[in-house]
Design an enzyme around this catalytic site. Sequence first.
Site, PDB file in Angstrom:
ATOM      1  N   ASP A  79      -3.204   1.009   7.469  1.00  0.00           N
ATOM      2  CA  ASP A  79      -1.881   1.621   7.263  1.00  0.00           C
ATOM      3  C   ASP A  79      -0.883   1.234   8.358  1.00  0.00           C
ATOM      4  O   ASP A  79      -0.076   2.059   8.806  1.00  0.00           O
ATOM      5  CB  ASP A  79      -2.005   3.158   7.184  1.00  0.00           C
ATOM      6  CG  ASP A  79      -3.009   3.599   6.125  1.00  0.00           C
ATOM      7  OD1 ASP A  79      -3.027   2.994   5.042  1.00  0.00           O
ATOM      8  OD2 ASP A  79      -3.779   4.536   6.390  1.00  0.00           O
TER       9      ASP A  79
ATOM     10  N   SER B  11       4.907   6.719   2.251  1.00  0.00           N
ATOM     11  CA  SER B  11       5.407   5.409   2.673  1.00  0.00           C
ATOM     12  C   SER B  11       4.826   4.331   1.777  1.00  0.00           C
ATOM     13  O   SER B  11       3.661   4.413   1.374  1.00  0.00           O
ATOM     14  CB  SER B  11       4.955   5.097   4.106  1.00  0.00           C
ATOM     15  OG  SER B  11       5.293   6.123   5.005  1.00  0.00           O
TER      16      SER B  11
ATOM     17  N   HIS C 154       0.941   5.210   1.049  1.00  0.00           N
ATOM     18  CA  HIS C 154       0.217   6.108   1.962  1.00  0.00           C
ATOM     19  C   HIS C 154       0.918   7.472   2.015  1.00  0.00           C
ATOM     20  O   HIS C 154       2.143   7.529   2.135  1.00  0.00           O
ATOM     21  CB  HIS C 154       0.165   5.485   3.365  1.00  0.00           C
ATOM     22  CG  HIS C 154      -0.657   6.300   4.315  1.00  0.00           C
ATOM     23  ND1 HIS C 154      -2.034   6.326   4.276  1.00  0.00           N
ATOM     24  CD2 HIS C 154      -0.299   7.146   5.313  1.00  0.00           C
ATOM     25  CE1 HIS C 154      -2.487   7.148   5.204  1.00  0.00           C
ATOM     26  NE2 HIS C 154      -1.453   7.664   5.846  1.00  0.00           N
TER      27      HIS C 154
ATOM     28  N   ASN D   3       0.850  -1.184   0.000  1.00  0.00           N
ATOM     29  CA  ASN D   3       0.000   0.000   0.000  1.00  0.00           C
ATOM     30  C   ASN D   3       0.887   1.235   0.000  1.00  0.00           C
ATOM     31  O   ASN D   3       1.974   1.238   0.565  1.00  0.00           O
ATOM     32  CB  ASN D   3      -0.906   0.015   1.238  1.00  0.00           C
ATOM     33  CG  ASN D   3      -1.842   1.217   1.250  1.00  0.00           C
ATOM     34  OD1 ASN D   3      -2.459   1.543   0.230  1.00  0.00           O
ATOM     35  ND2 ASN D   3      -1.954   1.886   2.381  1.00  0.00           N
TER      36      ASN D   3
HETATM   37  C1  GRF Z   1      -2.154   8.767  -3.134  1.00  0.00           C
HETATM   38  O1  GRF Z   1      -1.778   9.992  -2.583  1.00  0.00           O
HETATM   39  C2  GRF Z   1      -1.923   7.646  -2.158  1.00  0.00           C
HETATM   40  O2  GRF Z   1      -0.922   7.906  -1.242  1.00  0.00           O
HETATM   41  C3  GRF Z   1      -3.246   7.552  -1.451  1.00  0.00           C
HETATM   42  O3  GRF Z   1      -4.210   7.859  -2.411  1.00  0.00           O
HETATM   43  C4  GRF Z   1      -3.646   8.722  -3.385  1.00  0.00           C
HETATM   44  C5  GRF Z   1      -3.989   8.173  -4.741  1.00  0.00           C
HETATM   45  O4  GRF Z   1      -3.755   9.076  -5.765  1.00  0.00           O
HETATM   46  N1  GRF Z   1      -3.392   6.242  -0.849  1.00  0.00           N
HETATM   47  P1  GRF Z   1      -3.876   8.615  -7.280  1.00  0.00           P
HETATM   48  O5  GRF Z   1      -5.255   7.967  -7.455  1.00  0.00           O
HETATM   49  O6  GRF Z   1      -2.771   7.655  -7.560  1.00  0.00           O
HETATM   50  O7  GRF Z   1      -3.767   9.864  -8.094  1.00  0.00           O
END
Ligand code: GRF
Length: 210
Positions: free
Chosen positions: A157, A148, A121, A119
């Site tokens: 997370d 991360s 984050h 994942n």
């Molecule tokens: C990213 O900032 C990621 O960290 C979070 O959701 C966002 C997704 O953005 N989990 P995208 O859909 O890749 O533009």
Amino acid sequence: MVSTTRVNDYHEQGRLGVAVFASGTGTNLQALIDAQAASDYQIVLVVTDKPGAMAIERARSAGISSLELSPKDFIDKAAYEAQILKELANYEIELVVLAGYMRIVGATLLQAYQGRMLNLHPSLLPAFQGIAAPQQAIDAGVKISGCSVHLVDEGLDTGPIIDQRAVPVYVTDDAASLQARIQQEEYKLLVEVVQAIAKEKIAVNGGNIK
Ligand code: GRF
């Protein structure tokens, strides 16, 4: 709905077969797509829980198969995930990457992909878990935040951290400007981690990171 044909000749090329799960715009998916020609992974399937998501358009434009399943069309989470799991097996997916997948993964997928699910984050975990992490960072007044990549476990997370990148937080920032800065690092971090796993420079199987 499953679209387009099966593509699993990547095995013969020694490439790592990856599925990306995304609920929204999919800019991180796009970063992985853009880098894959020069990499040792191949995105074979894009999965969304939000039919019509922009991420699916990105998959189509790149000729990648996609799976659009709305959880509300299933009796429960286990049934929803069992359907996804079937498709992951069909496509012989080796690594699952959650990139903006706004759903907590349940036991069905977790058990099958334990140690093989990442994942992304937008914070320096373990700080600011859960939603609206950039806003949480602003509210806390931190001067450094970042992003991360971690292994997925049953928590939100909370799984073992694989790698991180830091960015400065300026007094003039709001959540949007901080998120934009973090995302620039996310694109590089995610590609680097997936490529390192594909090259077996990082072993994450079984949840142990070496
Ligand atoms: C990213 O900032 C990621 O960290 C979070 O959701 C966002 C997704 O953005 N989990 P995208 O859909 O890749 O533009």
